[in-house]
Design a protein around this motif. Structure first.
Motif, mmCIF file in Angstrom:
data_model
loop_
_atom_site.group_PDB
_atom_site.id
_atom_site.type_symbol
_atom_site.label_atom_id
_atom_site.label_comp_id
_atom_site.label_asym_id
_atom_site.label_seq_id
_atom_site.Cartn_x
_atom_site.Cartn_y
_atom_site.Cartn_z
ATOM 1 N N GLN A 182 0.814 -1.218 0.000
ATOM 2 C CA GLN A 182 0.000 0.000 0.000
ATOM 3 C C GLN A 182 0.850 1.272 0.000
ATOM 4 O OE1 GLN A 182 -2.512 -0.517 3.435
ATOM 5 N NE2 GLN A 182 -3.436 -2.378 2.588
ATOM 6 N N THR A 183 2.130 1.126 0.302
ATOM 7 C CA THR A 183 3.015 2.300 0.327
ATOM 8 C C THR A 183 3.742 2.476 -0.997
ATOM 9 O OG1 THR A 183 3.341 1.980 2.711
ATOM 10 C CG2 THR A 183 4.884 3.431 1.594
ATOM 11 N N LEU A 184 4.058 1.386 -1.665
ATOM 12 C CA LEU A 184 4.747 1.471 -2.948
ATOM 13 C C LEU A 184 3.878 2.172 -4.000
ATOM 14 C CD1 LEU A 184 6.270 -2.128 -3.041
ATOM 15 C CD2 LEU A 184 7.589 0.011 -2.958
ATOM 16 N N ALA A 185 4.543 2.754 -4.986
ATOM 17 C CA ALA A 185 3.838 3.442 -6.066
ATOM 18 C C ALA A 185 4.245 2.806 -7.388
ATOM 19 C CB ALA A 185 4.178 4.935 -6.065
ATOM 20 N N PRO A 186 3.404 1.963 -7.993
ATOM 21 C CA PRO A 186 3.773 1.298 -9.250
ATOM 22 C C PRO A 186 4.209 2.259 -10.340
ATOM 23 C CG PRO A 186 1.778 0.335 -8.330
ATOM 24 C CD PRO A 186 2.078 1.543 -7.502
ATOM 25 N N GLU A 187 3.648 3.462 -10.357
ATOM 26 C CA GLU A 187 4.004 4.431 -11.393
ATOM 27 C C GLU A 187 5.407 5.004 -11.186
ATOM 28 O OE1 GLU A 187 1.893 6.793 -8.120
ATOM 29 O OE2 GLU A 187 1.825 4.782 -9.013
ATOM 30 N N ALA A 188 6.005 4.745 -10.021
ATOM 31 C CA ALA A 188 7.349 5.259 -9.718
ATOM 32 C C ALA A 188 8.384 4.147 -9.779
ATOM 33 C CB ALA A 188 7.354 5.921 -8.341
ATOM 34 N N ARG A 242 2.861 11.046 2.427
ATOM 35 C CA ARG A 242 3.060 11.189 3.870
ATOM 36 C C ARG A 242 2.043 10.381 4.682
ATOM 37 N NH1 ARG A 242 6.048 16.121 5.145
ATOM 38 N NH2 ARG A 242 6.637 17.205 3.210
ATOM 39 N N GLU A 243 0.908 10.062 4.067
ATOM 40 C CA GLU A 243 -0.129 9.304 4.782
ATOM 41 C C GLU A 243 -0.051 7.802 4.503
ATOM 42 O OE1 GLU A 243 -1.125 12.361 3.078
ATOM 43 O OE2 GLU A 243 -0.606 13.173 5.060
ATOM 44 N N ARG A 244 0.865 7.362 3.672
ATOM 45 C CA ARG A 244 0.961 5.934 3.357
ATOM 46 C C ARG A 244 1.579 5.171 4.527
ATOM 47 N NH1 ARG A 244 1.370 4.829 -3.121
ATOM 48 N NH2 ARG A 244 -0.017 6.526 -3.742
ATOM 49 N N PRO A 245 1.231 3.876 4.677
ATOM 50 C CA PRO A 245 1.512 3.136 5.910
ATOM 51 C C PRO A 245 2.947 3.175 6.418
ATOM 52 C CG PRO A 245 0.029 1.879 4.532
ATOM 53 C CD PRO A 245 0.432 3.066 3.729
ATOM 54 N N LEU A 246 3.950 3.053 5.539
ATOM 55 C CA LEU A 246 5.330 2.984 6.029
ATOM 56 C C LEU A 246 5.911 4.362 6.342
ATOM 57 C CD1 LEU A 246 7.019 0.137 3.949
ATOM 58 C CD2 LEU A 246 5.849 0.017 6.155
ATOM 59 N N TRP A 247 5.347 5.402 5.744
ATOM 60 C CA TRP A 247 5.880 6.748 5.975
ATOM 61 C C TRP A 247 5.166 7.491 7.084
ATOM 62 C CZ3 TRP A 247 10.397 8.137 3.864
ATOM 63 C CH2 TRP A 247 10.825 7.478 2.703
ATOM 64 N N ALA A 248 3.874 7.284 7.200
ATOM 65 C CA ALA A 248 3.063 8.055 8.145
ATOM 66 C C ALA A 248 3.587 8.002 9.588
ATOM 67 C CB ALA A 248 1.610 7.609 8.079
ATOM 68 N N PRO A 249 3.913 6.817 10.131
ATOM 69 C CA PRO A 249 4.383 6.793 11.523
ATOM 70 C C PRO A 249 5.697 7.536 11.731
ATOM 71 C CG PRO A 249 3.771 4.595 10.757
ATOM 72 C CD PRO A 249 3.825 5.471 9.556
ATOM 73 N N LEU A 250 6.521 7.624 10.698
ATOM 74 C CA LEU A 250 7.819 8.273 10.816
ATOM 75 C C LEU A 250 7.711 9.784 10.784
ATOM 76 C CD1 LEU A 250 9.715 5.980 8.271
ATOM 77 C CD2 LEU A 250 9.726 5.796 10.774
#
Length: 304
Positions: A237-243, A293-301
């Motif tokens: 859910q954090t990865l971006a396939p377009e990137a 910033r709201e994606r699961p792996l980034w949000a808590p940090l």
């Protein structure tokens, strides 16, 4: 094709050319020092971002672009490279250890040299030849001890090989393994399924080479990509396939793996803080999607 006829330019001439193209240089001594100790050509990779129309050959700068802004972007990229080298070193060491342990426990000290374990004999032989070359070039103490002490097998046990084999060659040995159970066991140790990890090893070797050779990293488009993980859910859910060619997916994947190989490390928090300090504020150039910033792996940090 045409002959190269650009003349060499002294640092004062370089400064004059940059000013002629519209770059604001408020601190000439700083510019002289930077061009003398970093070089015009290396910094050019960063001021290219500030040029008005570089694709058309127009090298004039966007209005009010300063040399200090170019230098800040260079420093940001330098800090990114250093941070990535920290994570890459930990993940690479974990991969080496997992490979050595799996092969030693299942097939014995020299079982990794058995051609029957690999899917293609020709590729195995090519990998073996390269490994022999790397072994011959190595002068590590343990390598010299094996060379002096043993004459059979001609290559050392896998736990020694894991220490001198290049990461690129290790990825080839891993990819060539015929038994998926072996690949899955090794990949699981660094947090991935074998399909993702197979491509990721090639990608991370490329990223490490960029960092080791002080290349531009922040907005690079990578030629070697890796499969987008479908699990665990937080990673997917954090990865971006377009990137898929951008730094965002690399950093996200490292966040996930570092939580497994170095769970007590403060690296995730440090890299999240560093990313937010992007001096040009252009996160899209790094592949960061809207709402990252709201994606699961980034949000808590970023919440603290």
């Amino acid at each position: 094709m045409r002959p190269f006829n650009k003349p060499s330019k002294s640092i004062p001439d370089q400064i004059a050319l940059l000013q002629e193209r519209g770059l604001v240089i408020n601190d000439v001594p700083l510019a002289q020092h930077s061009l003398g100790h970093i070089s015009y050509y290396r910094l050019r990779a960063y001021w290219l971002y500030f040029e008005a129309a570089p694709d058309s050959g127009d090298h004039t700068f966007k209005p009010e672009t300063t040399f200090e802004a170019v230098l800040a972007l260079y420093e940001f990229d330098r800090r990114l490279r250093l941070a990535l080298m920290d994570a890459l070193e930990r993940i690479e060491v974990a991969a080496r250890g997992a490979w050595a342990h799996q092969m030693a426990m299942v097939y014995g000290p020299h079982g990794y040299l058995n051609a029957a374990l690999y899917r293609r004999t020709d590729l195995f032989q090519a990998n073996l030849d390269q490994l022999q070359s790397e072994y011959d070039r190595s002068h590590d103490v343990f390598v010299n001890h094996y060379k002096r002490t043993y004459n059979n097998p001609p290559l050392p046990p896998v736990w020694m090989a894991a220490e001198f084999i290049s990461f690129g060659l290790l990825s080839k040995f891993f990819s060539a393994l015929g038994g998926r159970a072996d690949r899955k066991s090794i990949a699981r140790n660094v947090g991935f399924d074998d399909r993702v990890f197979q491509g990721l090893m090639h990608h991370l070797a490329t990223v490490r080479n960029v960092c080791a050779h002080h290349g531009r990293l922040w907005n690079r488009s990578f030629t070697v990509t890796f499969p987008i993980a479908q699990n665990p859910a937080a990673l997917a859910q954090t990865l971006a396939p377009e990137a898929d060619r951008k730094l965002y997916n690399t950093l996200t994947t490292l966040l996930h793996s570092m939580a497994i190989v170095a769970p007590n490390s403060n690296w995730p928090k440090q890299i999240a803080t560093l990313v937010t300090e992007n001096p040009v504020g252009d996160f899209a150039a790094m592949g960061f999607p809207e709402g990252w910033r709201e994606r699961p792996l980034w949000a808590p940090l970023l919440s603290a």
